[in-house]
Design a protein around this motif. Structure first.
Motif, PDB file in Angstrom:
ATOM      1  N   ALA A 196      75.984  -8.184  61.954  1.00 33.64           N
ATOM      2  CA  ALA A 196      77.149  -8.845  62.642  1.00 33.64           C
ATOM      3  C   ALA A 196      78.109  -7.534  62.976  1.00 33.64           C
ATOM      4  O   ALA A 196      77.971  -6.531  62.575  1.00 33.64           O
ATOM      5  CB  ALA A 196      78.058  -9.615  61.724  1.00 33.64           C
ATOM      6  N   VAL A 197      79.075  -7.821  64.142  1.00 40.11           N
ATOM      7  CA  VAL A 197      79.836  -7.048  64.541  1.00 40.11           C
ATOM      8  C   VAL A 197      81.414  -7.707  64.416  1.00 40.11           C
ATOM      9  O   VAL A 197      81.394  -8.925  64.083  1.00 40.11           O
ATOM     10  CB  VAL A 197      79.671  -6.561  66.060  1.00 40.11           C
ATOM     11  CG1 VAL A 197      78.534  -5.810  65.994  1.00 40.11           C
ATOM     12  CG2 VAL A 197      79.698  -7.666  66.975  1.00 40.11           C
ATOM     13  N   ALA A 198      82.353  -6.640  64.371  1.00 39.63           N
ATOM     14  CA  ALA A 198      83.805  -7.367  64.193  1.00 39.63           C
ATOM     15  C   ALA A 198      84.327  -8.112  65.545  1.00 39.63           C
ATOM     16  O   ALA A 198      83.898  -7.176  66.617  1.00 39.63           O
ATOM     17  CB  ALA A 198      84.782  -6.379  63.922  1.00 39.63           C
ATOM     18  N   ASP A 219      83.791 -12.472  65.131  1.00 46.05           N
ATOM     19  CA  ASP A 219      84.821 -13.392  64.574  1.00 46.05           C
ATOM     20  C   ASP A 219      84.057 -14.321  63.489  1.00 46.05           C
ATOM     21  O   ASP A 219      84.033 -15.408  63.721  1.00 46.05           O
ATOM     22  CB  ASP A 219      85.507 -14.330  65.615  1.00 46.05           C
ATOM     23  CG  ASP A 219      86.396 -13.566  66.403  1.00 46.05           C
ATOM     24  OD1 ASP A 219      86.839 -12.458  66.000  1.00 46.05           O
ATOM     25  OD2 ASP A 219      86.887 -14.127  67.522  1.00 46.05           O
ATOM     26  N   VAL A 220      83.618 -13.514  62.567  1.00 46.66           N
ATOM     27  CA  VAL A 220      82.944 -13.918  61.328  1.00 46.66           C
ATOM     28  C   VAL A 220      84.119 -14.407  60.169  1.00 46.66           C
ATOM     29  O   VAL A 220      84.032 -15.228  59.252  1.00 46.66           O
ATOM     30  CB  VAL A 220      82.006 -13.143  60.490  1.00 46.66           C
ATOM     31  CG1 VAL A 220      80.984 -12.690  61.408  1.00 46.66           C
ATOM     32  CG2 VAL A 220      82.683 -11.861  60.126  1.00 46.66           C
ATOM     33  N   GLU A 221      85.237 -13.864  60.371  1.00 44.84           N
ATOM     34  CA  GLU A 221      86.500 -14.016  59.565  1.00 44.84           C
ATOM     35  C   GLU A 221      86.190 -13.703  58.198  1.00 44.84           C
ATOM     36  O   GLU A 221      86.422 -14.809  57.187  1.00 44.84           O
ATOM     37  CB  GLU A 221      87.144 -15.175  60.041  1.00 44.84           C
ATOM     38  CG  GLU A 221      87.595 -15.177  61.489  1.00 44.84           C
ATOM     39  CD  GLU A 221      88.584 -16.211  61.793  1.00 44.84           C
ATOM     40  OE1 GLU A 221      89.202 -16.896  60.834  1.00 44.84           O
ATOM     41  OE2 GLU A 221      88.732 -16.523  63.012  1.00 44.84           O
ATOM     42  N   GLY A 222      85.540 -12.758  57.698  1.00 47.61           N
ATOM     43  CA  GLY A 222      85.389 -12.523  56.163  1.00 47.61           C
ATOM     44  C   GLY A 222      84.061 -13.204  55.631  1.00 47.61           C
ATOM     45  O   GLY A 222      83.798 -13.128  54.323  1.00 47.61           O
ATOM     46  N   CYS A 223      83.393 -14.112  56.474  1.00 52.17           N
ATOM     47  CA  CYS A 223      82.159 -14.712  55.930  1.00 52.17           C
ATOM     48  C   CYS A 223      80.933 -14.039  56.020  1.00 52.17           C
ATOM     49  O   CYS A 223      79.769 -14.624  55.895  1.00 52.17           O
ATOM     50  CB  CYS A 223      82.002 -16.015  56.446  1.00 52.17           C
ATOM     51  SG  CYS A 223      83.524 -16.935  56.002  1.00 52.17           S
ATOM     52  N   ASP A 224      80.962 -12.749  56.405  1.00 46.08           N
ATOM     53  CA  ASP A 224      79.500 -12.146  56.877  1.00 46.08           C
ATOM     54  C   ASP A 224      78.852 -12.097  55.805  1.00 46.08           C
ATOM     55  O   ASP A 224      77.569 -12.131  55.572  1.00 46.08           O
ATOM     56  CB  ASP A 224      79.750 -10.633  57.421  1.00 46.08           C
ATOM     57  CG  ASP A 224      80.785  -9.907  56.806  1.00 46.08           C
ATOM     58  OD1 ASP A 224      82.210 -10.374  56.592  1.00 46.08           O
ATOM     59  OD2 ASP A 224      80.660  -8.801  56.659  1.00 46.08           O
ATOM     60  N   ASP A 225      79.087 -11.633  54.182  1.00 51.52           N
ATOM     61  CA  ASP A 225      78.539 -11.327  53.235  1.00 51.52           C
ATOM     62  C   ASP A 225      77.708 -12.788  52.852  1.00 51.52           C
ATOM     63  O   ASP A 225      76.718 -12.790  52.499  1.00 51.52           O
ATOM     64  CB  ASP A 225      79.088 -11.110  52.084  1.00 51.52           C
ATOM     65  CG  ASP A 225      79.662  -9.293  52.073  1.00 51.52           C
ATOM     66  OD1 ASP A 225      78.924  -8.858  52.789  1.00 51.52           O
ATOM     67  OD2 ASP A 225      80.579  -9.057  51.638  1.00 51.52           O
TER      68      ASP A 225
END
Length: 159
Positions: A52-54, A34-40
């Motif tokens: 990270a995992v989705a 639950d990074v919601e697109g902020c992993d980079d």
């Protein structure tokens, strides 16, 4: 080696960034979904290896749903947990981690910090660093210490 374990940031990673400044001895960061697109962005800020995992809210993400991370002789199973029905119990995630030969399992999803140990495996949910749901309602995270003697210590903390 010290691993910072977080989950369920839901686009609110301010506490993560504060922790990274405060904890100067972190060697690795694991995010349980639950990074919601902020992993980079998180990976760029971490300045240490970041995986990270989705999670169930990571729509259209290219992140894997599960990973096995091998560090210092330990196999760490990382998943968000929703696919293993962790809200109803830990049995399925324990079985999956054992089937994969892992000795540590990490998950999120419930937003509640949890730690359990069986004969073969340590199981930890760091809770949510952004949207906690446990009684204290304080953001939480985990630290795994992988020791030179081959042991691993999992600890939970609240901010």
């Amino acid at each position: 080696m010290r691993i910072l374990v977080v989950s369920d940031t839901h686009r609110n990673q301010d506490y993560l960034y504060e922790l990274l400044e405060e904890l100067d001895d972190i060697d690795y960061v694991i995010h349980c979904g639950d990074v919601e697109g902020c992993d980079d962005e998180m990976e760029a800020v971490c300045q240490v290896p970041f995986v990270a995992v989705a999670g169930n809210n990571d729509f259209f993400s290219f992140l894997p749903r599960e990973r096995v991370v091998e560090l210092m002789g330990h196999k760490i199973f990382v998943t968000h947990g929703h696919m293993y029905n962790v809200s109803a119990g830990l049995g399925r995630i324990i079985d999956e981690a054992e089937d994969r030969g892992c000795d540590i399992a990490l998950f999120g999803h419930t937003h509640r910090p949890t730690y359990a140990k069986t004969d073969k495996i340590q199981i930890m949910n760091p809770g949510s660093i952004a949207h906690p749901r446990q009684a204290s309602r304080r953001p939480s995270y985990g630290i795994i210490s992988l020791n030179d003697d081959g042991s691993a210590d999992c600890e939970l903390f609240e901010i």
